[in-house]
Design an enzyme around this catalytic site. Sequence first.
Site, PDB file in Angstrom:
ATOM      1  N   SER A  17       0.804  -1.234   0.000  1.00 43.72           N
ATOM      2  CA  SER A  17       0.000   0.000   0.000  1.00 43.72           C
ATOM      3  C   SER A  17       0.831   1.274   0.000  1.00 43.72           C
ATOM      4  O   SER A  17       0.667   2.130   0.854  1.00 43.72           O
ATOM      5  CB  SER A  17      -0.919   0.023   1.223  1.00 43.72           C
ATOM      6  OG  SER A  17      -1.839  -1.014   1.162  1.00 43.72           O
TER       7      SER A  17
ATOM      8  N   CYS B 191       3.894   6.495  -7.379  1.00 44.35           N
ATOM      9  CA  CYS B 191       3.908   7.785  -8.089  1.00 44.35           C
ATOM     10  C   CYS B 191       4.667   8.846  -7.306  1.00 44.35           C
ATOM     11  O   CYS B 191       5.079   9.864  -7.854  1.00 44.35           O
ATOM     12  CB  CYS B 191       2.497   8.290  -8.325  1.00 44.35           C
ATOM     13  SG  CYS B 191       1.317   7.009  -8.687  1.00 44.35           S
TER      14      CYS B 191
END
Lengths: 487, 487
Positions: free
Chosen positions: B45, B49
């Site tokens: 998780s 980016c």
Amino acid sequence: MATRRERLVIIGADATGMSAASQARRLRSPEELEIVAFERGDFASYSACGIPYWIGGAVPDRDQLIARTPEEHRARDIDLRMRTEVTALDVAGQRVRTRRLGTGTGDGQDWTDEGWTPYDKLVLATGARPVRPPLPGIDAEGVHGVQSLSDGQALLDTLHTLEPAGRSGDTNDTNGAGDGRPRHAVVIGAGYIGVEMSEALIQRGFRVTVLDQAEQPMSTLDADMGELVRDAMCDLGIEVVTEAAVTEIRADDRGRARAVLAGGTEYPADVVVLGIGVRPETTLARDAELPLGDAGGLLTDLAMRVRGHRNIWAGGDCVEVLDLVSGRPRHIALGTHANKHGQVIGANVGGGYATFPGVVGTAVSKVCDLEIARTGLLEEQAEHAGLRYVSTVIESTNRAGYYPDATTMRVKMLAEVRTGRLLGVQIVGREGAGKRVDIAAVALTAGMTVEEMTALDLGYAPPFSPVWDPVLVAARKAARAVRERGG
Amino acid sequence: MATRRERLVIIGADATGMSAASQARRLRSPEELEIVAFERGDFASYSACGIPYWIGGAVPDRDQLIARTPEEHRARDIDLRMRTEVTALDVAGQRVRTRRLGTGTGDGQDWTDEGWTPYDKLVLATGARPVRPPLPGIDAEGVHGVQSLSDGQALLDTLHTLEPAGRSGDTNDTNGAGDGRPRHAVVIGAGYIGVEMSEALIQRGFRVTVLDQAEQPMSTLDADMGELVRDAMCDLGIEVVTEAAVTEIRADDRGRARAVLAGGTEYPADVVVLGIGVRPETTLARDAELPLGDAGGLLTDLAMRVRGHRNIWAGGDCVEVLDLVSGRPRHIALGTHANKHGQVIGANVGGGYATFPGVVGTAVSKVCDLEIARTGLLEEQAEHAGLRYVSTVIESTNRAGYYPDATTMRVKMLAEVRTGRLLGVQIVGREGAGKRVDIAAVALTAGMTVEEMTALDLGYAPPFSPVWDPVLVAARKAARAVRERGG
């Protein structure tokens, strides 16, 4: 075989009127179409929306707000007649009566009757006029509207005479300034204009009080969102007084405004700015028995032609527009609509084809770095339109949470029960919050449901958005509310 | 009557996998549904980016990129097993084989076979792997991908040993730095990752050269728009070399990268970053004969269920998605899609209902303060899809021209001939340019024509937009081009 040269007469030379003139001129040569535009004021084609930024000093020069001078229009064979007021419209006779205003204020007898000018086609672009409630003292010196450039110039002139303490070192001031006393400004009305003017006056060094009758400032938002605007205004040092009805403007013995009375309290005021709103300027149209709506604006068809009149068009702040969400006509005075209307009218008058389908009620503004936006319907408007809805509010950030300068924004979303159709969005936040309303504006235009919106492919990168854009987060919550609420 | 407890197995514990797990857990209790997630890496998780901003220093701490720790997932009754690789998928037997990786790199024999784990429902969220071309020297020390947090950490470790001149006053450096020699970084590939990594490396004080085979950087834009990106990169001091095919990475006698050879020229390189792109990681799926598309991604139905398999779902970077504009499947590795897929899968696996209708190809990025965005199809993509189109480019400003800090943006718009349907938009500009692409993303989703777009009710106020928003200006020009071009 030459056809007779037609004459297009335009009343009002601001956004709508001159956009229509320019567009019609592109399509029709001066040999085919004569274009005459009458403007009673001193300026044409200017940005009224820019006035608060000029008053506040961000735009240093008034002429920056003028998109095109009268000379530039005339160079394109548009016969623009400034300081010329249309006093009567004879629809049956296809003519307008004008008078030329003198160099003075235009009041009294300082004018010359010019008689009647016939037209083949007519464009009404008479704009709006600021609401001036019939309060005692409303005509005192130092009470200003900010509708036109001339209004703005008059306000600036007043502000200069009041040069607040701390802003000027001038000790020769003879107008009561330079005495070290702080100067007070009272703004009546806390809508867009009132809020923008408050900030402008703070930037000029005034102590500013804003008075409004509503529960919260910015009543173009629901009260729960307006509360955020109040907080931001207070942070700027603006005194915000709500649920306060103004009953009187008090003047000194020289006729100058000195205080505003509201709810029994007297607020000192060296200058008073009216930001109460505007109404369509349709006196001529009313006298000529053209069709007007409930808000007093002209009613047109989709091509912006006045209903029932094949050769009269109208647009801008003097018309009502179709609200695509509620299905009702509304009066929305906004430069971007006025320009679109002008383009549409110009195309149609020039023999082309264009329509203006309506609006969804988008507006954006800011106070300092707080961005404020809405589109579609508020709760009360949805109720008035007969719509049953769910209402949800979320908080998210303008960038990925870990990215520098990520700030919070609040998004409120209304959706119709059963269908899940988006009804409205309100956004309050910092950088990048305001223009996100465009996502909802397009979705409203397309008639999307909030469920459909949850899948929108919006731009994502950490400097621009969290991985779920705030609008998507809002859509997910609204979609869940629609499902849970049922019918 | 108790039903048998089902087991959901998830392969890959990043955005898709853990969103699916969380969503399924919300809908189904641990008594109803056991959730086991296998992750071969060290992190779950996290925001891949965000890696360039962490490398560049804007995000100081790696852990800021982690949305949820393994412990947080486990606290919600999700049996997350880190450093556990799935080595085989037995679709007929409904089971996966796993091995537990040791504390080392996971290469070689540093692992323990755990045997088979049966599943009732399976989610493939195996992500993507960076393209590593089979170049001589590709495995030299100092050559880094930036796909995972572990990759990022390895790159950062290398950068620290190379502490560039002017960034450190450390005179005890024993790794060859501190000698006053500038340190060179070569980035191979000038797509989003390559451009973002170039900026990050400049921010760390490196001399940066970017090599790309294409005519312009950012080949996710048409070349005429990519040229603006090149200019901005050069302004930052980045050396941009295009139409340059890399043929070799040269290492010194200690096996460390020292230069990159491209087009016959040698570019010095203390560190090499691979930003060439990614491919779907579908080795398991391929071995199990699950359906793959042309780009190597898994093919699913609208509920994200693998085609032809009633109890296997897939999402994120390992699938192909429907491009709603071209009507074709495409591989687009992007965190925002991966999260949406996870939500959809979790809802369906948990007994609810959701679909992912597809994408329109929106992406946004920035170099310094230059914002870069696109949605829909590029010219070449439109041609490949069999679409005939008009292409127009306009320049406008982010704010009213008279408002302080108004800056220019360029908007390119493609529309289908005859229908006038919007096909794509590219935007390059400064503040406020990038997210304007969302207007077009929604319009594409709604199948709007550029003519319809000219009437969009977008947010207008001088600090936010000219009276005609740049997207409206582009739509007007595109609509005119459609009319003039005819069929």
